[in-house]
Design an enzyme around this catalytic site. Structure first.
Site, PDB file in Angstrom:
ATOM      1  N   ASP A   9      81.834   6.242  86.818  1.00  0.00           N
ATOM      2  CA  ASP A   9      81.491   6.067  85.408  1.00  0.00           C
ATOM      3  C   ASP A   9      80.880   7.385  84.935  1.00  0.00           C
ATOM      4  OD1 ASP A   9      80.931   4.942  82.913  1.00  0.00           O
ATOM      5  OD2 ASP A   9      78.985   4.190  83.576  1.00  0.00           O
ATOM      6  N   GLU A  72      86.453   5.814  84.445  1.00  0.00           N
ATOM      7  CA  GLU A  72      86.442   5.263  83.092  1.00  0.00           C
ATOM      8  C   GLU A  72      87.086   6.254  82.139  1.00  0.00           C
ATOM      9  OE1 GLU A  72      83.328   2.638  81.018  1.00  0.00           O
ATOM     10  OE2 GLU A  72      82.881   4.682  80.343  1.00  0.00           O
ATOM     11  N   ASP A 144      74.939   2.033  85.145  1.00  0.00           N
ATOM     12  CA  ASP A 144      76.018   2.992  85.405  1.00  0.00           C
ATOM     13  C   ASP A 144      76.675   2.719  86.756  1.00  0.00           C
ATOM     14  OD1 ASP A 144      75.370   5.119  83.117  1.00  0.00           O
ATOM     15  OD2 ASP A 144      73.490   4.534  84.078  1.00  0.00           O
TER      16      ASP A 144
END
Length: 161
Positions: A9, A72, A144
């Site tokens: 992420d 992501e 996260d």
């Protein structure tokens, strides 16, 4: 044996990571190998922060030895933040290229859809799905790291589909 999938992420201040050992089919059990964050100091120069991400990601890859990576996909919200995330994401993609690691990209909506069946699900629903799928006592923290684990799960689900 299974496949090791690393979820990432991206962010300039914090890069979340989550590593899974995934079985070859739905019959086996998933194992959460590791999760956490790579963090950079807020007051540091941008180049120093990006270098920290670069070096720490190489070390993480050495430790986890992933077969594949899920990242992501960048989406736009606040322009200033988007630029910083894009810079960090560029470093991630460079490291993956240097290490010759295959990767896939998912938007937040795709992760939500894969884990909850609803592309607009709240963050808590996704985190609870991660906890349930991995049979964890608690939701991985910080957010996260939980997001990165969700990315790795999404990649595994996609492979099984």
């Amino acid at each position: 044996m299974g496949q090791r999938i690393l979820g990432l992420d991206p962010g300039l201040a914090i890069v979340g990571f989550g590593a899974l050992l995934c079985p070859d089919s739905r019959q086996g059990s998933l194992e959460l190998l590791d999760f956490g964050v790579i963090s950079t100091p807020a007051g540091a120069e941008i180049g120093d922060r990006l270098e920290t991400i670069y070096q720490d990601l190489h070390q993480l890859i050495d430790l986890v030895q992933p077969d594949a990576v899920a990242v992501e996909k960048l989406f736009f919200y606040r322009m200033g933040n988007t630029i910083a995330v894009a810079q960090a994401r560029g470093v991630l993609m460079l490291v993956l290229r240097q290490r010759r690691l295959p990767y896939c990209e998912f938007t937040p909506a795709q992760v939500k859809q894969a884990l909850t069946g609803y592309g607009n699900a709240p963050k808590l629903a996704v985190q609870q799905a991660v906890q349930r799928e991995l049979q964890l006592d608690a939701i991985p923290r910080p957010d996260d790291a939980a997001d990165a684990v969700a990315l790795a799960l999404t990649a595994w689900f996609q492979q099984l589909a």
